[in-house]
Each structure stands twice: as structure tokens, then as C-alpha cells.
Design an enzyme around this catalytic site. Structure first.
Site, PDB file in Angstrom:
ATOM      1  N   ALA A 153      -2.169  16.629 -34.609  1.00 47.54           N
ATOM      2  CA  ALA A 153      -2.387  17.776 -35.484  1.00 47.54           C
ATOM      3  C   ALA A 153      -3.063  18.913 -34.726  1.00 47.54           C
ATOM      4  O   ALA A 153      -2.864  20.089 -35.050  1.00 47.54           O
ATOM      5  CB  ALA A 153      -3.233  17.358 -36.690  1.00 47.54           C
ATOM      6  N   SER A 154      -3.861  18.573 -33.720  1.00 45.76           N
ATOM      7  CA  SER A 154      -4.485  19.609 -32.893  1.00 45.76           C
ATOM      8  C   SER A 154      -3.425  20.461 -32.206  1.00 45.76           C
ATOM      9  O   SER A 154      -3.539  21.689 -32.134  1.00 45.76           O
ATOM     10  CB  SER A 154      -5.397  18.973 -31.841  1.00 45.76           C
ATOM     11  OG  SER A 154      -6.417  18.217 -32.442  1.00 45.76           O
ATOM     12  N   HIS A 191     -11.129  20.943 -39.843  1.00 44.55           N
ATOM     13  CA  HIS A 191     -11.358  20.070 -38.690  1.00 44.55           C
ATOM     14  C   HIS A 191     -11.740  20.888 -37.463  1.00 44.55           C
ATOM     15  O   HIS A 191     -11.341  22.047 -37.321  1.00 44.55           O
ATOM     16  CB  HIS A 191     -10.076  19.273 -38.407  1.00 44.55           C
ATOM     17  CG  HIS A 191     -10.257  18.141 -37.451  1.00 44.55           C
ATOM     18  ND1 HIS A 191     -10.155  18.306 -36.095  1.00 44.55           N
ATOM     19  CD2 HIS A 191     -10.549  16.830 -37.651  1.00 44.55           C
ATOM     20  CE1 HIS A 191     -10.351  17.140 -35.492  1.00 44.55           C
ATOM     21  NE2 HIS A 191     -10.603  16.241 -36.413  1.00 44.55           N
ATOM     22  N   ASN A 245      -0.033  13.541 -40.159  1.00 45.09           N
ATOM     23  CA  ASN A 245       0.064  12.532 -39.107  1.00 45.09           C
ATOM     24  C   ASN A 245       0.513  11.166 -39.632  1.00 45.09           C
ATOM     25  O   ASN A 245      -0.305  10.416 -40.178  1.00 45.09           O
ATOM     26  CB  ASN A 245      -1.297  12.339 -38.426  1.00 45.09           C
ATOM     27  CG  ASN A 245      -1.744  13.538 -37.640  1.00 45.09           C
ATOM     28  OD1 ASN A 245      -0.920  14.301 -37.136  1.00 45.09           O
ATOM     29  ND2 ASN A 245      -3.041  13.720 -37.520  1.00 45.09           N
TER      30      ASN A 245
END
Length: 420
Positions: A153-154, A191, A245
Site C-alpha cells: 500500500a505504501s 498511516h 492488501n
């Protein structure tokens, strides 16, 4: 001296041994200490400084796995591992990765591995329908939308921000002097990878205060945008994408992060570099995923996703998620029975945030004692300056009995802390 490498005959033998080793490890993982008792630098003390000049035997390697590697492993799939978040694991996904590794293709273009590209397109449509995403995000709609497997996801966040930055430059006559005026927005609950994406993209990131339910509200965002525009800043947006994810809750081993976009041409415009050796006759009729990501190369990750969906079915995946949500509710109920503890946030999915009544210091000490004890493993978080303990349902093997055991450990250590 051992012969170098491994031929097909040796692979058949050692591959079967490795399958047995993996199955034995996962079946008996509860016998391991969930968190290792090692100090930084432990491996350097156990291994030679130089690589071996001559080949070594398989048996030597497996002995070292036991004596060097396993003592330093944090067992993420242990039923008493409740830290961070689930990292998915299944034999189906492992088999998919084995086949991907054997094929060993690098699917940067359709021509470099047609099956790699086309299966990925199908899997993103399958999962998109499972999630009931709008049709414009799917390849099957015949428009510009579609999906891609990112590593994490980053990566997806960074790709989205870079694409939004490029779109803003393009819409302003390629004026790159505007970069220092760009601003993007995120919730103060976002996040840390979102903040990191801002650093890497060199885009100012403005944090929007969330409400009492930790939600970013539209009016707070609108107020921030108006303020920034009044100060000469240029808000940039990329609300036309979605990411989650499967490698966390969908039984697909890391890495497998799915990202959909309404208009994939924006990816291509942001990341297109087109050397001659990557050109092919079909490049304008089907996606070349090298334009949809930061790296050039990519693995055949859709295989493990395909294996998992087919071997579990949608109902099997739903049952797995519902089971883990129920286990989180079970733990929440146990915490609620003790007047010395409190639940900090509403339990909605597979995570329980809770704390011992008292100040941050006492909860920091409780967490330290829990992890030092070693029977379970959890990590903390800060919620509006309040130090809380996070209890996540992580392993597929975790049961009601394991949740009850974890609460027993926490309650025991909290009691001991209160007696000091």
C-alpha cells in the site's frame, strides 16, 4: 565436496523435503516462542565473514536454518502473535508463488509475459467485482479504468501522489516551478506511509483533524482547501483510485497489494519511458504494467491470488474474515469484564485497542512486561495522545482458546504490575 547447485533430480528430492519442512513448521508453530530472544548483530556472530569458496551441502544449509535463522524469527503466523496486522498465509498461495518462481518471467510488458499481464487483469476484475467497485474501475467495462498489483500500500500511495503531482504540472502548462506550491491532504489518522509518500514526492502534506470517531469530515477538508487556495497553494487530488492488501486478510502471501484507477492513462503519462527494446506490436491495445508502477520489473504475483480465490471461493474467504472479526469481539468482551481496563475505540473489525486505566506510563510498562514475558506479542499506538495497546487477530490458526489465553496473560501481568 558437494557438487555445485541443484539439478532436477536433486530438486525433486529437496523440494519435497522443503514442503514437509514448511508444513511441519506451520502445523507446529505454536511450540515456538512467538518473539525471539536475540540481540542485534546475533547473526554476524554465527556466520563467517566471507562467502564460501566451494559449494556446501543442502544438509549443511538446513542445519544452519535451524541454528542460525529460526532462533531470530518472529513467528507472525503463531496463534499468539497479535502485533501490527495480519500477514496472510496459505498453502494455496505458497504453491502459487512456487510456480511463479519456476516460470521466472519478468512481466514489464504484455509481450514479455502475456499470461502474467492478462491473468493480473482478470484477477483485478474478479476482486473488483467481489468488492462491488464501480464498473469504471474494471477492465471489463471497456473504458480507461483497471487495476494493478503493487508490492505494498505504501507503493500504491506514492504512485497515486506522483500521478496527481504530474497531472497538476501537466494542467499548468508543464510549469514545474509550481511544485513548491502543491499541497495534498490526509486524515490525522492516516498511516505513516502517507506522510512518507509526501516526503518522497516532495509534496507538502496537510493533516486534517479527525472527529471524535477518528473520521476525516468533508467540511474540515473543504476548510483546509479554501485556506490553502487563499494562501496561493495548489491543492492536488487523486480521489480516482482505490487500494487494499489481500496479503493481510485474504490468505494471499506477501506481497500483493491491489490498486484500481478510473483513468489509467494518467499512470502512463506520469511514468512512461519507452525505450526501443520494450516496444511491441500490441502495446497500445493492452496494458504494459511497467507504466503503472515505480519499478520496471515485476513478478507473476497474480498466480497466488488466482490459486487462493479458486481453492477457497468467495464464501471461504468471507468465512475466514468473519471468524477473525468474531475473535476480536471475543477479546473485547473479555477486556470489558475487567473494571481495571477500558476499550479505547469501537471494535469493528479484527483489531481491539484497549488500555489499563491510568496514565500512559503504566500502559507503557504493561506492554514492556507483556513482550518481555514472551508468551504473546502485541504493539502499542497513540490515539489523541493516549497510549493504547493494540490486540490484532493475525494468524489463521488463532482460536477462541488462544484469545482466552492471551487475555489470561495480560490480566496476570497487569495484576502483578498493580501489586508493585
Amino acid at each position: 565436496m558437494a557438487s555445485p547447485g541443484m539439478d532436477a533430480k536433486e530438486f525433486r528430492k529437496r523440494g519435497k523435503e522443503m514442503v514437509d519442512y514448511i508444513a511441519d513448521y506451520l502445523e507446529n508453530i505454536q511450540e515456538q516462542r512467538v518473539f525471539p530472544e536475540v540481540e542485534p548483530g546475533y547473526i554476524r556472530k554465527l556466520m563467517p565473514e566471507e562467502a564460501p569458496e566451494d559449494p556446501e551441502s543442502w544438509n549443511q544449509i538446513m542445519e544452519d536454518v535451524q541454528t542460525i535463522i529460526m532462533p531470530g524469527v518472529t513467528h507472525w503466523h503463531h496463534p499468539n502473535f497479535h502485533a501490527y496486522f495480519p500477514t496472510a498465509n496459505s498453502y494455496a498461495a505458497i504453491c502459487g508463488d512456487m510456480l511463479s518462481d519456476a516460470i521466472g518471467g519478468v512481466g514489464f510488458t504484455w509481450a514479455s509475459n502475456p499470461a502474467c499481464t492478462e491473468l493480473e487483469m482478470m484477477m483485478l476484475d474478479w476482486v473488483g467485482r467481489m468488492l462491488k467497485l464501480p464498473n469504471e474501475f474494471l477492465f471489463s467495462a471497456g473504458g480507461k479504468g483497471g487495476g494493478v498489483i503493487q508490492g505494498t500500500a505504501s507503493e500504491a500511495t506514492l504512485v497515486a501522489l506522483l500521478t496527481a503531482r504530474n497531472r497538476t504540472v501537466t494542467n499548468n502548462n508543464e510549469n514545474k516551478d509550481l511544485l513548491h506550491k502543491m499541497v495534498a491532504y490526509c486524515s490525522d489518522q492516516a498511516h505513516s506511509s502517507v506522510e512518507r509518500a509526501g516526503l518522497l514526492a516532495m509534496v507538502k502534506l496537510r493533516s486534517i483533524p479527525s472527529d471524535d470517531e477518528r473520521q476525516m469530515r468533508g467540511d474540515a477538508l473543504e476548510k483546509a482547501i479554501k485556506e490553502d487556495k487563499a494562501n496561493g497553494m495548489i491543492p492536488i487530488f487523486f480521489a480516482d483510485s482505490f487500494n487494499f492488501n489481500p496479503h493481510k486478510w485474504m490468505l494471499v502471501n506477501f506481497d500483493c497489494s491491489l490498486m484500481w484507477i478510473r483513468d489509467s492513462s494518467q499512470f502512463v503519462e506520469a511514468f512512461n519511458v519507452d525505450p526501443l527494446y520494450l516496444k511491441h506490436n500490441h502495446q497500445h491495445s493492452i496494458p504494459d504494467y511497467r507504466h503503472w508502477q515505480i519499478p520496471l520489473g515485476r513478478r507473476f504475483r497474480s498466480l497466488k491470488l488466482w490459486f487462493v480465490i479458486r481453492l477457497y471461493g468467495i464464501k471461504g474467504l468471507q468465512d475466514h474474515i468473519r471468524k477473525q472479526v468474531a475473535l476480536a469481539k471475543e477479546f473485547s468482551n473479555l477486556v470489558s469484564t475487567d473494571k481495571n481496563f477500558e476499550i479505547v475505540e469501537e471494535v469493528k473489525m479484527g483489531l481491539v485497542c484497549f488500555k489499563l486505566k491510568g496514565d500512559n506510563k503504566v500502559n507503557e510498562q504493561l506492554l514492556e512486561n507483556i513482550n518481555k514475558d514472551g508468551r504473546i506479542h502485541i504493539v502499542p499506538a497513540m490515539v489523541k495522545d493516549v497510549y493504547v495497546l493494540r490486540f490484532a487477530i493475525c494468524a489463521t490458526q488463532t482460536s477462541v482458546k488462544d484469545v482466552q489465553f492471551a487475555w489470561t496473560v495480560i490480566h496476570q501481568l497487569a495484576t502483578e504490575l498493580g501489586q508493585k
